[in-house]
Design a protein around this motif. Structure first.
Motif, PDB file in Angstrom:
ATOM      1  N   TRP A  17     -11.027  22.970  35.873  1.00 57.66           N
ATOM      2  CA  TRP A  17     -11.089  23.934  34.925  1.00 57.66           C
ATOM      3  C   TRP A  17     -10.172  23.269  33.571  1.00 57.66           C
ATOM      4  CZ3 TRP A  17     -13.197  28.504  35.208  1.00 57.66           C
ATOM      5  CH2 TRP A  17     -13.689  28.913  36.527  1.00 57.66           C
ATOM      6  N   TYR A  18      -9.195  22.546  33.896  1.00 55.46           N
ATOM      7  CA  TYR A  18      -8.635  21.924  32.618  1.00 55.46           C
ATOM      8  C   TYR A  18      -9.405  21.012  31.906  1.00 55.46           C
ATOM      9  CZ  TYR A  18      -5.309  18.542  30.459  1.00 55.46           C
ATOM     10  OH  TYR A  18      -4.893  17.757  29.646  1.00 55.46           O
ATOM     11  N   LEU A  19     -10.224  20.346  32.801  1.00 51.53           N
ATOM     12  CA  LEU A  19     -11.104  19.370  32.105  1.00 51.53           C
ATOM     13  C   LEU A  19     -12.100  20.102  31.149  1.00 51.53           C
ATOM     14  CD1 LEU A  19     -11.723  16.896  34.809  1.00 51.53           C
ATOM     15  CD2 LEU A  19     -10.175  16.409  33.100  1.00 51.53           C
ATOM     16  N   THR A  20     -12.677  21.187  31.682  1.00 51.97           N
ATOM     17  CA  THR A  20     -13.795  22.055  30.863  1.00 51.97           C
ATOM     18  C   THR A  20     -13.060  22.618  29.620  1.00 51.97           C
ATOM     19  OG1 THR A  20     -13.439  23.778  32.436  1.00 51.97           O
ATOM     20  CG2 THR A  20     -15.380  22.252  32.742  1.00 51.97           C
ATOM     21  N   LEU A  21     -11.908  23.159  29.668  1.00 46.66           N
ATOM     22  CA  LEU A  21     -11.206  23.706  28.571  1.00 46.66           C
ATOM     23  C   LEU A  21     -10.870  22.504  27.557  1.00 46.66           C
ATOM     24  CD1 LEU A  21      -8.901  25.859  30.931  1.00 46.66           C
ATOM     25  CD2 LEU A  21     -10.363  26.636  28.871  1.00 46.66           C
ATOM     26  N   LYS A  22     -10.609  21.562  28.149  1.00 45.06           N
ATOM     27  CA  LYS A  22      -9.926  20.395  27.079  1.00 45.06           C
ATOM     28  C   LYS A  22     -11.115  19.881  26.254  1.00 45.06           C
ATOM     29  CE  LYS A  22      -7.993  15.762  27.403  1.00 45.06           C
ATOM     30  NZ  LYS A  22      -7.746  14.678  28.241  1.00 45.06           N
ATOM     31  N   ASN A  23     -12.405  20.033  26.652  1.00 50.87           N
ATOM     32  CA  ASN A  23     -13.485  19.646  26.544  1.00 50.87           C
ATOM     33  C   ASN A  23     -14.217  20.669  25.464  1.00 50.87           C
ATOM     34  OD1 ASN A  23     -13.575  17.091  27.850  1.00 50.87           O
ATOM     35  ND2 ASN A  23     -14.963  17.724  29.277  1.00 50.87           N
ATOM     36  N   TRP A  35      -6.205  29.823  30.143  1.00 51.09           N
ATOM     37  CA  TRP A  35      -5.782  29.357  31.779  1.00 51.09           C
ATOM     38  C   TRP A  35      -4.630  30.021  31.695  1.00 51.09           C
ATOM     39  CZ3 TRP A  35      -7.889  28.129  36.189  1.00 51.09           C
ATOM     40  CH2 TRP A  35      -7.110  27.751  37.126  1.00 51.09           C
ATOM     41  N   HIS A  36      -3.864  30.602  32.885  1.00 53.25           N
ATOM     42  CA  HIS A  36      -2.591  30.981  33.232  1.00 53.25           C
ATOM     43  C   HIS A  36      -2.244  30.397  34.694  1.00 53.25           C
ATOM     44  CE1 HIS A  36      -2.616  34.233  29.961  1.00 53.25           C
ATOM     45  NE2 HIS A  36      -3.878  34.274  30.182  1.00 53.25           N
ATOM     46  N   ASP A  37      -1.140  29.457  34.652  1.00 52.15           N
ATOM     47  CA  ASP A  37      -0.580  29.027  36.024  1.00 52.15           C
ATOM     48  C   ASP A  37       0.006  30.096  36.686  1.00 52.15           C
ATOM     49  OD1 ASP A  37      -1.737  26.551  35.654  1.00 52.15           O
ATOM     50  OD2 ASP A  37       0.141  25.760  34.653  1.00 52.15           O
ATOM     51  N   TYR A  38      -0.134  30.281  37.783  1.00 57.47           N
ATOM     52  CA  TYR A  38       0.574  30.968  38.765  1.00 57.47           C
ATOM     53  C   TYR A  38       1.264  30.427  39.733  1.00 57.47           C
ATOM     54  CZ  TYR A  38      -1.287  35.080  36.217  1.00 57.47           C
ATOM     55  OH  TYR A  38      -1.505  36.262  35.510  1.00 57.47           O
ATOM     56  N   HIS A  39       2.532  30.109  39.624  1.00 53.89           N
ATOM     57  CA  HIS A  39       3.466  29.216  40.521  1.00 53.89           C
ATOM     58  C   HIS A  39       3.597  30.265  41.704  1.00 53.89           C
ATOM     59  CE1 HIS A  39       4.146  25.947  37.573  1.00 53.89           C
ATOM     60  NE2 HIS A  39       4.058  27.053  36.862  1.00 53.89           N
ATOM     61  N   GLY A  40       3.635  31.342  41.569  1.00 61.57           N
ATOM     62  CA  GLY A  40       3.944  32.361  42.918  1.00 61.57           C
ATOM     63  C   GLY A  40       2.553  32.491  43.625  1.00 61.57           C
ATOM     64  N   GLY A  41       1.557  31.640  43.202  1.00 63.29           N
ATOM     65  CA  GLY A  41       0.402  31.689  44.262  1.00 63.29           C
ATOM     66  C   GLY A  41      -0.333  33.011  44.238  1.00 63.29           C
ATOM     67  N   THR A  42      -0.873  33.306  45.273  1.00 69.79           N
ATOM     68  CA  THR A  42      -2.077  34.411  45.669  1.00 69.79           C
ATOM     69  C   THR A  42      -1.431  35.749  45.255  1.00 69.79           C
ATOM     70  OG1 THR A  42      -3.092  33.082  47.354  1.00 69.79           O
ATOM     71  CG2 THR A  42      -3.535  35.495  47.407  1.00 69.79           C
TER      72      THR A  42
END
Length: 284
Positions: A17-23, A35-42
């Motif tokens: 996902w990061y690579l396609t966003l970066k491109n 994109w949003h990081d969820y450190h708390g998981g599921t």
């Protein structure tokens, strides 16, 4: 430009996902994918899907199935990672516990109720024929940093998390891994809010086409092992082992797999009933 919010764990599984966003591949299709990081998981992602904070989640299979049955207005649109997740079972380095049998009846650190770390503690208990009522106790620690603090301060006794993500902590002497517990099904799926499916199916198809093209070629990207090792601060050998064990998918999760997950969750009293395949999935 259509704005779309997506969430996932900040781990190596989601580098595509990061690579396609970066491109800029989504912007080229007039989609502003955030994109949003969820450190708390599921558990945190289930909450975000319910509230509309995100439209799409790259999420653990068992967690989203449980939450859709519990009323999350979303559907699984495809499998993202076909292979099981290998959950490491960790104790603090100074812990007196040496084996899985030693932690029977002790306190499992979990990110939150309904999370992968919570559900897999039940799977591990079942695998070892523990009593699910008396041999499982839980302490909520929110995320990986919470687990480091909780185990180090004896506020919890063991913690289950993806083996390769926690490997640097094992190498550094923060955790000791006393065993592994692979998930008995494909580990990650892509789940989407029903409202987004109904209103933006063409955009969703475009997003999936882009990510699927990248995951289908992921292992052949030049020096991808070094990229992962540098970005996620992992040893090159560990990354190469992980790549050899991991397969992505570009297909909808099948009915047999959905039934297997539901059978296991029902036998553990994690879900109150099984539902039809059509209530959990949407084929684009």
């Amino acid at each position: 430009m259509k704005k779309v919010n997506i969430g996932g764990v900040p781990e190596h599984f989601n580098l595509a996902w990061y690579l396609t966003l970066k491109n800029g591949e989504y912007k080229a299709e007039d989609i502003n994918l955030r994109w949003h990081d969820y450190h708390g998981g599921t558990g945190a992602m289930c909450k975000a899907l319910r509230s509309g904070e995100i439209d799409i989640a790259v999420i653990l299979t068992e967690g989203i199935i449980k939450d859709i049955i519990a009323g999350n207005p979303s559907k699984i649109v495809q499998t993202f990672v076909e292979t099981p997740l290998i959950w490491g079972i960790h104790v603090a380095d100074h812990s007196k516990f040496k084996s899985i049998e030693d932690i029977k009846g002790t306190r499992a650190a979990i990110s939150r109720y309904g999370s992968g770390s919570h559900l897999m503690a039940y799977i591990n208990a079942k695998n070892h024929n523990w009593n699910l009522d008396t041999d499982l106790n839980f302490e909520v620690i929110k995320n990986l940093n919470g687990a480091i603090e909780g185990l180090s301060n004896d506020e919890a006794d063991y913690f289950m998390w993806e083996k390769f993500t926690t490997k640097p902590l094992v190498d550094d002497g923060v955790f000791r891994r006393i065993g592994n517990c692979p998930s008995p099904w494909p580990c990650f799926v892509i789940a989407v809010r029903n409202e987004f499916i109904e209103n933006s199916e063409d955009d969703l198809k475009t997003i999936l086409d882009i990510i699927n093209q990248t995951t289908s070629e992921f292992k052949s990207i030049p020096s991808i092992d070094r990229t992962i090792a540098n970005r996620y601060e992992q040893e090159l050998g560990d990354v190469q082992e992980w790549l050899s064990l991991t397969e992505w998918s570009q297909d909808i999760i099948d009915e047999k797999t959905i039934n297997n997950v539901q059978d296991q969750l029902l036998s553990l009293d994690i879900i109150p009933k099984k539902v039809d395949y059509s209530e959990l999935t949407h084929k684009l």
